[in-house]
Scaffold this motif. Structure first.
Motif, PDB file in Angstrom:
ATOM      1  N   UNK A  79       0.788  -1.236   0.000  1.00 38.87           N
ATOM      2  CA  UNK A  79       0.000   0.000   0.000  1.00 38.87           C
ATOM      3  C   UNK A  79       0.819   1.284   0.000  1.00 38.87           C
ATOM      4  N   UNK A  80       2.042   1.236   0.494  1.00 42.53           N
ATOM      5  CA  UNK A  80       2.809   2.477   0.702  1.00 42.53           C
ATOM      6  C   UNK A  80       3.912   2.590  -0.333  1.00 42.53           C
ATOM      7  N   UNK A  81       4.010   3.762  -0.947  1.00 37.96           N
ATOM      8  CA  UNK A  81       5.008   3.994  -1.976  1.00 37.96           C
ATOM      9  C   UNK A  81       6.426   3.960  -1.436  1.00 37.96           C
ATOM     10  N   UNK A  88      -4.780  -1.286   9.236  1.00 40.18           N
ATOM     11  CA  UNK A  88      -5.909  -1.467   8.328  1.00 40.18           C
ATOM     12  C   UNK A  88      -7.212  -1.697   9.096  1.00 40.18           C
ATOM     13  N   UNK A  89      -7.114  -2.360  10.238  1.00 37.05           N
ATOM     14  CA  UNK A  89      -8.307  -2.660  11.042  1.00 37.05           C
ATOM     15  C   UNK A  89      -8.723  -1.497  11.930  1.00 37.05           C
ATOM     16  N   UNK A  90      -7.944  -0.413  11.929  1.00 37.71           N
ATOM     17  CA  UNK A  90      -8.261   0.722  12.788  1.00 37.71           C
ATOM     18  C   UNK A  90      -7.908   0.492  14.240  1.00 37.71           C
ATOM     19  N   UNK A  91      -7.033  -0.476  14.498  1.00 35.74           N
ATOM     20  CA  UNK A  91      -6.599  -0.794  15.855  1.00 35.74           C
ATOM     21  C   UNK A  91      -5.466   0.154  16.244  1.00 35.74           C
ATOM     22  N   UNK A 100      -5.783   1.911   5.190  1.00 36.03           N
ATOM     23  CA  UNK A 100      -7.133   1.386   5.368  1.00 36.03           C
ATOM     24  C   UNK A 100      -7.886   1.354   4.049  1.00 36.03           C
ATOM     25  N   UNK A 101      -7.740   2.413   3.230  1.00 32.55           N
ATOM     26  CA  UNK A 101      -8.411   2.434   1.927  1.00 32.55           C
ATOM     27  C   UNK A 101      -7.915   1.305   1.039  1.00 32.55           C
ATOM     28  N   UNK A 105      -3.469   7.337  -8.265  1.00 31.99           N
ATOM     29  CA  UNK A 105      -3.898   5.944  -8.261  1.00 31.99           C
ATOM     30  C   UNK A 105      -4.859   5.785  -7.097  1.00 31.99           C
ATOM     31  N   UNK A 106      -6.138   5.672  -7.415  1.00 32.32           N
ATOM     32  CA  UNK A 106      -7.150   5.683  -6.367  1.00 32.32           C
ATOM     33  C   UNK A 106      -8.422   5.008  -6.853  1.00 32.32           C
ATOM     34  N   UNK A 107      -9.115   4.348  -5.951  1.00 34.84           N
ATOM     35  CA  UNK A 107     -10.443   3.821  -6.225  1.00 34.84           C
ATOM     36  C   UNK A 107     -11.448   4.867  -5.767  1.00 34.84           C
ATOM     37  N   UNK A 108     -12.178   5.442  -6.704  1.00 33.69           N
ATOM     38  CA  UNK A 108     -13.117   6.511  -6.365  1.00 33.69           C
ATOM     39  C   UNK A 108     -14.282   6.023  -5.512  1.00 33.69           C
TER      40      UNK A 108
END
Length: 501
Positions: free
Chosen positions: A51-53, A148-151, A176-177, A279-282
């Protein structure tokens, strides 16, 4: 065994998250050594797996090195398919990444790695490998899944350098996205079977035709192309003098296509300096501020929004349209050019298909087991291809696709007949294409989605029929009739929707 004396400590990994335990480990083992961070999958970003560049990962590593007082070299290693030569590839990438100044050998390097399979590859080359995280220690990927789980307890496991970079660049929300995205796969594609070269070539070929259809409706200002593919349409906008002072913005979810957009910009293929790619899912969240976009283009996109909606198709496309309305400036426009279903989707029809233009096996097959599915499907007759499509479409697109064979005739819904006929020649990406439903909504349905979101339809909005496809691909091998045998005209296949705020 005593400590191994060496000049370098090679630390391969994706390094999306650095942990407090890694800080303790390197304080003990990096004394007097240069730590060479081989950051793998460095060319990946915004995917579930990566997920991270690389730039953000490198920033955290450099911050980590300062805080821990260690000397580091950070080298990006591009992603490779699984290979037994991973260790050799990494060592050579480090040589190339340091202009041959650093040559790692078993005589001058010890490797730090906790993955047994990877450790064996380095040991096979003669390197001494020391483990990093023993059993019971929280590993970096575990921390990333906590993010990712918001923990929020991830902050107590992550190294302060990672916490700092995550906070400054809001990477927790970004992770998370990406990781929780219901549409995009692990490596940033919509399906694992999609041949993106074929898609890229198709988008490039079709760009001129699509631009001729929509250019008169485009409003200068901030112009956004969602699902911009290779950026071909934005290149045509860029070449139009009317838009030389506009901001041109492309959003593409597929990693392979996004990379081509960035490559074009790096090559100087755009004259306008104000060209930007995301690069994104709208579907994930709002990307642009309210009332900030003058023109939104969605070309050959909305059927994918419908198709990959994970079951909640009407709700998903409505949410998408509402998000477009929210970011559209007063007087702005959403231009949607795409396929659509026929006006009477549920009308029962009889479909006659040619069975002399290919093979006619007794049953459809499981294509996933074929090395070359395209060759197999391409060798089928049109009628046999229908039965293969029915099997694959039901499974991949999760649709009923009901039909009956009566006296050799295929009886089914008009929308289902057109879903097959408009896709039957897409053999190169058959398994990917059968995930998508072209005829989920007709033009009236898409128009209703736009108006419910708040848009007003321009009178130029209309459904239309691609007669080239009908004349060259469909009519030569298929015929459509009513249940009483009357020949039917071919329905509309596409839509042009001009929605204004």
């Amino acid at each position: 065994m005593g400590p191994v004396v060496s000049e370098y400590l090679l630390f391969p990994g994706r390094h999306h998250v650095l942990t407090r335990f890694q800080g303790e480990f390197l304080r003990e083992h990096a004394a007097g050594r240069t730590v060479v961070w081989a950051v793998t999958s460095a060319n990946h970003r915004t995917t579930k797996r990566n997920p991270i560049g690389f730039d953000r990962r490198q920033a955290a590593i450099e911050r980590f090195s300062v805080l821990e007082g260690i000397r580091s070299l950070v080298v990006g290693v591009v992603d490779t398919p699984p290979t037994d030569e991973f260790a050799e590839v990494t060592v050579k990438a480090i040589e190339a990444g340091t202009d041959d100044l650093v040559r790692l050998t078993p005589a001058n390097t010890v490797v730090a790695c906790s993955t047994p399979e990877v450790s064996k590859l380095y040991e096979r080359l003669g390197f001494v490998v020391i483990g990093v995280e023993p059993e019971g220690v929280v590993r970096p990927w575990d921390v990333l899944l906590m993010v990712a789980a918001g923990n929020e307890s991830w902050r107590s496991e992550a190294h302060p350098a990672t916490v700092d970079v995550f906070e400054r660049y809001a990477l927790d929300a970004h992770v998370q996205r990406c990781v929780n995205d219901p549409v995009v796969g692990d490596d940033g594609g919509l399906t694992t079977t999609r041949d993106y070269k074929t898609y890229a070539d198709a988008f490039e070929t079709a760009a001129d035709r699509k631009w001729a259809q929509i250019r008169e409706f485009v409003r200068p200002g901030r112009i956004l192309d969602i699902g911009c593919a290779t950026g071909a349409t934005l290149q045509l906008v860029d070449a139009d003098p009317r838009f030389h002072e506009s901001d041109l913005i492309g959003v593409e979810v597929a990693r392979h296509l996004y990379a081509e957009c960035v490559h074009k910009k790096e090559q100087g293929r755009f004259a306008n300096p104000n060209v930007y790619f995301y690069q994104r899912n709208m579907l994930g969240s709002a990307v642009f501020p309210p009332r900030s976009i003058d023109t939104t283009l969605t070309l050959a996109l909305t059927h994918e929004i419908w198709s990959y909606a994970d079951g909640a198709r009407p709700e998903t496309v409505q949410r998408f349209a509402s998000a477009l309305f929210a970011h559209t400036a007063p007087g702005g426009v959403w231009i949607n050019s795409d396929v659509c279903g026929p006006a009477e989707p549920d009308r029962p029809v009889v479909l006659a298909l040619d069975d002399s233009d290919g093979l006619n096996p007794a049953e459809p097959v499981e294509l996933e087991s074929f090395d070359d599915p395209a060759a197999y499907v391409g060798g089928l007759s049109t009628r046999a291809r229908f039965f293969q499509f029915a099997q694959d479409f039901r499974r991949n697109a999760r649709v009923p696709f009901e039909y009956a064979v009566q006296d050799g005739r295929l009886v089914l819904r008009l929308a289902d007949a057109m879903d097959f006929l408009t896709r039957k020649d897409y053999v190169d990406n058959w398994l990917s294409e059968t995930h998508e439903q072209f005829c989920g909504l007709n033009f009236a349905g898409w128009a209703d989605v736009a108006t419910q979101a708040g848009f007003t339809l321009d009178p130029s909005s209309k459904p239309w029929r691609n007669d080239w496809v009908i004349d060259n691909r469909i009519a030569p091998v298929a015929a459509l009739s009513s249940l009483d045998g009357a020949e039917l005209d071919w329905p509309d296949t596409h839509q042009l929707l001009i929605a204004r705020r």
